[in-house]
Scaffold this active site. Structure first.
Site, PDB file in Angstrom:
ATOM      1  N   HIS A  61       0.856  -1.189   0.000  1.00  0.00           N
ATOM      2  CA  HIS A  61       0.000   0.000   0.000  1.00  0.00           C
ATOM      3  C   HIS A  61       0.892   1.239   0.000  1.00  0.00           C
ATOM      4  O   HIS A  61       2.123   1.114  -0.023  1.00  0.00           O
ATOM      5  CB  HIS A  61      -0.974  -0.019   1.181  1.00  0.00           C
ATOM      6  CG  HIS A  61      -0.326   0.080   2.538  1.00  0.00           C
ATOM      7  ND1 HIS A  61       0.612  -0.820   2.982  1.00  0.00           N
ATOM      8  CD2 HIS A  61      -0.483   0.988   3.557  1.00  0.00           C
ATOM      9  CE1 HIS A  61       0.992  -0.488   4.209  1.00  0.00           C
ATOM     10  NE2 HIS A  61       0.357   0.605   4.582  1.00  0.00           N
ATOM     11  N   HIS A  79       1.238   3.945   2.196  1.00  0.00           N
ATOM     12  CA  HIS A  79       1.705   4.720   3.337  1.00  0.00           C
ATOM     13  C   HIS A  79       3.216   4.865   3.184  1.00  0.00           C
ATOM     14  O   HIS A  79       3.898   3.954   2.697  1.00  0.00           O
ATOM     15  CB  HIS A  79       1.354   4.012   4.652  1.00  0.00           C
ATOM     16  CG  HIS A  79      -0.082   4.225   5.055  1.00  0.00           C
ATOM     17  ND1 HIS A  79      -0.772   3.348   5.867  1.00  0.00           N
ATOM     18  CD2 HIS A  79      -0.947   5.227   4.747  1.00  0.00           C
ATOM     19  CE1 HIS A  79      -2.003   3.813   6.045  1.00  0.00           C
ATOM     20  NE2 HIS A  79      -2.137   4.940   5.371  1.00  0.00           N
ATOM     21  N   ASP A 133       5.823   4.634   4.935  1.00  0.00           N
ATOM     22  CA  ASP A 133       6.800   3.660   5.460  1.00  0.00           C
ATOM     23  C   ASP A 133       6.942   2.439   4.544  1.00  0.00           C
ATOM     24  O   ASP A 133       7.790   1.580   4.794  1.00  0.00           O
ATOM     25  CB  ASP A 133       6.448   3.235   6.899  1.00  0.00           C
ATOM     26  CG  ASP A 133       5.026   2.725   7.075  1.00  0.00           C
ATOM     27  OD1 ASP A 133       4.149   3.150   6.307  1.00  0.00           O
ATOM     28  OD2 ASP A 133       4.799   1.904   7.991  1.00  0.00           O
ATOM     29  N   HIS A 134       6.159   2.366   3.456  1.00  0.00           N
ATOM     30  CA  HIS A 134       6.243   1.220   2.542  1.00  0.00           C
ATOM     31  C   HIS A 134       6.731   1.578   1.137  1.00  0.00           C
ATOM     32  O   HIS A 134       6.948   0.698   0.321  1.00  0.00           O
ATOM     33  CB  HIS A 134       4.877   0.527   2.446  1.00  0.00           C
ATOM     34  CG  HIS A 134       4.453  -0.036   3.759  1.00  0.00           C
ATOM     35  ND1 HIS A 134       4.558  -1.365   4.071  1.00  0.00           N
ATOM     36  CD2 HIS A 134       3.994   0.582   4.876  1.00  0.00           C
ATOM     37  CE1 HIS A 134       4.156  -1.553   5.320  1.00  0.00           C
ATOM     38  NE2 HIS A 134       3.809  -0.388   5.828  1.00  0.00           N
ATOM     39  N   HIS A 181      -6.913  -2.591   6.065  1.00  0.00           N
ATOM     40  CA  HIS A 181      -6.072  -1.551   6.671  1.00  0.00           C
ATOM     41  C   HIS A 181      -6.872  -0.244   6.782  1.00  0.00           C
ATOM     42  O   HIS A 181      -6.397   0.835   6.447  1.00  0.00           O
ATOM     43  CB  HIS A 181      -4.803  -1.381   5.827  1.00  0.00           C
ATOM     44  CG  HIS A 181      -3.718  -0.584   6.510  1.00  0.00           C
ATOM     45  ND1 HIS A 181      -3.534  -0.569   7.875  1.00  0.00           N
ATOM     46  CD2 HIS A 181      -2.733   0.221   6.009  1.00  0.00           C
ATOM     47  CE1 HIS A 181      -2.507   0.211   8.175  1.00  0.00           C
ATOM     48  NE2 HIS A 181      -2.009   0.702   7.062  1.00  0.00           N
ATOM     49  N   ASP A 209       0.310  -4.395   7.845  1.00  0.00           N
ATOM     50  CA  ASP A 209      -0.655  -3.312   7.875  1.00  0.00           C
ATOM     51  C   ASP A 209      -2.069  -3.813   7.583  1.00  0.00           C
ATOM     52  O   ASP A 209      -2.688  -3.468   6.583  1.00  0.00           O
ATOM     53  CB  ASP A 209      -0.251  -2.187   6.906  1.00  0.00           C
ATOM     54  CG  ASP A 209       1.040  -1.523   7.351  1.00  0.00           C
ATOM     55  OD1 ASP A 209       1.940  -2.261   7.779  1.00  0.00           O
ATOM     56  OD2 ASP A 209       1.141  -0.288   7.301  1.00  0.00           O
ATOM     57  N   HIS A 243       7.493  -5.332  11.026  1.00  0.00           N
ATOM     58  CA  HIS A 243       6.747  -4.060  11.083  1.00  0.00           C
ATOM     59  C   HIS A 243       6.453  -3.684  12.541  1.00  0.00           C
ATOM     60  O   HIS A 243       5.302  -3.580  12.959  1.00  0.00           O
ATOM     61  CB  HIS A 243       5.458  -4.176  10.265  1.00  0.00           C
ATOM     62  CG  HIS A 243       4.822  -2.857   9.914  1.00  0.00           C
ATOM     63  ND1 HIS A 243       3.998  -2.181  10.780  1.00  0.00           N
ATOM     64  CD2 HIS A 243       4.876  -2.091   8.806  1.00  0.00           C
ATOM     65  CE1 HIS A 243       3.569  -1.062  10.213  1.00  0.00           C
ATOM     66  NE2 HIS A 243       4.103  -0.990   9.007  1.00  0.00           N
TER      67      HIS A 243
END
Ligand SMILES: [Zn+2]
Ligand SMILES: [Zn+2]
Length: 316
Positions: free
Chosen positions: A64, A66, A68-69, A141, A210, A269
């Protein structure tokens, strides 16, 4: 040597990086070709430390969008260019892929290779890359499109000499059939699948971060050799945050692994609020014994099972 799948948890941090935890990224290698799942900040450094190379990376799966990914993407493309890539590089992800990649890439100069974007529909889809059959499936999520990925390394069925003999295949042609080629016997064409016995188990690996526990996740974890699931929080007291931010507790991931009859569970994570994820393992192991906490740069080797039911797993 049995064919194997190797992977490295390049980044095991969630939301924000800390010195020992880069953001979400997994490097998977099969027979010298590789793919990435997610590309958080720090991915390039992780690959350099690992030493498995950039040149062999053929594509990337994004869970996805966000930060942090995916914030490591622009830099990674530059590293691929510096490594001399000229073949296309493929990226798969949920709805919004084109907008996100184009946005991240405004700072990237024209590249020596094509970046091919594959935006998957809401229900996910099938992908074939580096010899793996990959299924993207939607997870929960909190309303934003997010996928988990199940990776399957298939295995050819064992050659059955009795069947070859019965069909009159001369001995010198057996090797070609074993290598997956068809042969001619008189006027007849014999295909490899006509001389094989029962299908054999390959290797299966699920990566999903997530998400709250959900039906599609449970379904796609079924019987997998290894699950890499998020363990955002170890402490039961963090349940309200897990519910609010649509993440999972260690205990919830362990319950999924147990229910799925998985061969093992590797948690990743981790929240910055959790200094030592291993401290919370005993509780998770009460639910599902073969649970581990991933570390940045740790590599895992999975091999085809011989007699045993699940693939052989070795953590470095
Ligand atoms: Zn995240
Ligand atoms: Zn997220």
């Amino acid at each position: 040597m049995r064919t194997m799948l190797e992977f490295c948890t390049l980044g095991t941090g969630g939301t924000l990086p800390i010195p020992e935890r880069a953001l979400s990224s997994l490097y998977v290698r099969v027979n010298g070709r590789s793919l990435l799942i997610d590309c958080g900040e720090g991915t390039q450094v992780g690959i350099r430390k690992l030493g498995w190379g950039f040149r062999c990376l053929d594509g990337m799966l994004l869970t996805h969008y966000h930060g942090d990914h995916c914030t490591g993407l622009a830099g990674l493309l530059l590293s691929l260019e510096k490594a001399g890539r000229d073949e296309p590089f493929h990226i798969w992800g949920p709805k919004g892929l084109k907008r996100v990649v184009e946005g991240l890439c405004v700072i990237v100069p024209p590249l020596s290779f094509a970046v091919m974007l594959h935006e998957l529909p809401a229900e996910g889809g099938e992908i074939s890359l580096i010899g793996l059959n990959i299924t993207a499936f939607p997870v929960d999520h909190g309303g934003i499109p997010c996928f988990g990925y199940r990776l399957e390394l298939p295995r050819t069925a064992v050659f059955d000499p009795e069947k070859a003999e019965a069909l009159g295949v001369p001995l010198q042609e057996w090797k070609r059939l074993q290598q997956g080629e068809s042969v001619r016997v008189g006027l007849k064409k014999i295909r490899p699948e006509e001389v094989t016995g029962q299908a054999r188990r390959g290797i299966s690996l699920v990566f999903s971060t997530d998400t709250r526990p959900c039906e599609t996740l449970a379904k796609h974890c079924g019987g997998a050799d290894l699950l890499i699931l998020e363990g955002m929080y170890g402490d039961e007291e963090k349940r309200p945050q897990a519910l609010k931010n649509h993440h999972m507790l260690f205990a919830e991931a362990a319950a999924i692994a147990k229910e799925a009859g998985a061969g093992g569970l590797l948690l990743t994570h981790f929240s910055t609020s959790m200094e030592d994820p291993e401290a919370y393992l005993p509780e998770a192991r009460n639910i599902f014994e073969r649970t581990w906490a991933a570390k940045d740069g740790e590599t895992v080797t999975m091999r085809y099972p011989e007699k045993e039911e699940k693939a052989w797993i070795s953590l470095s």
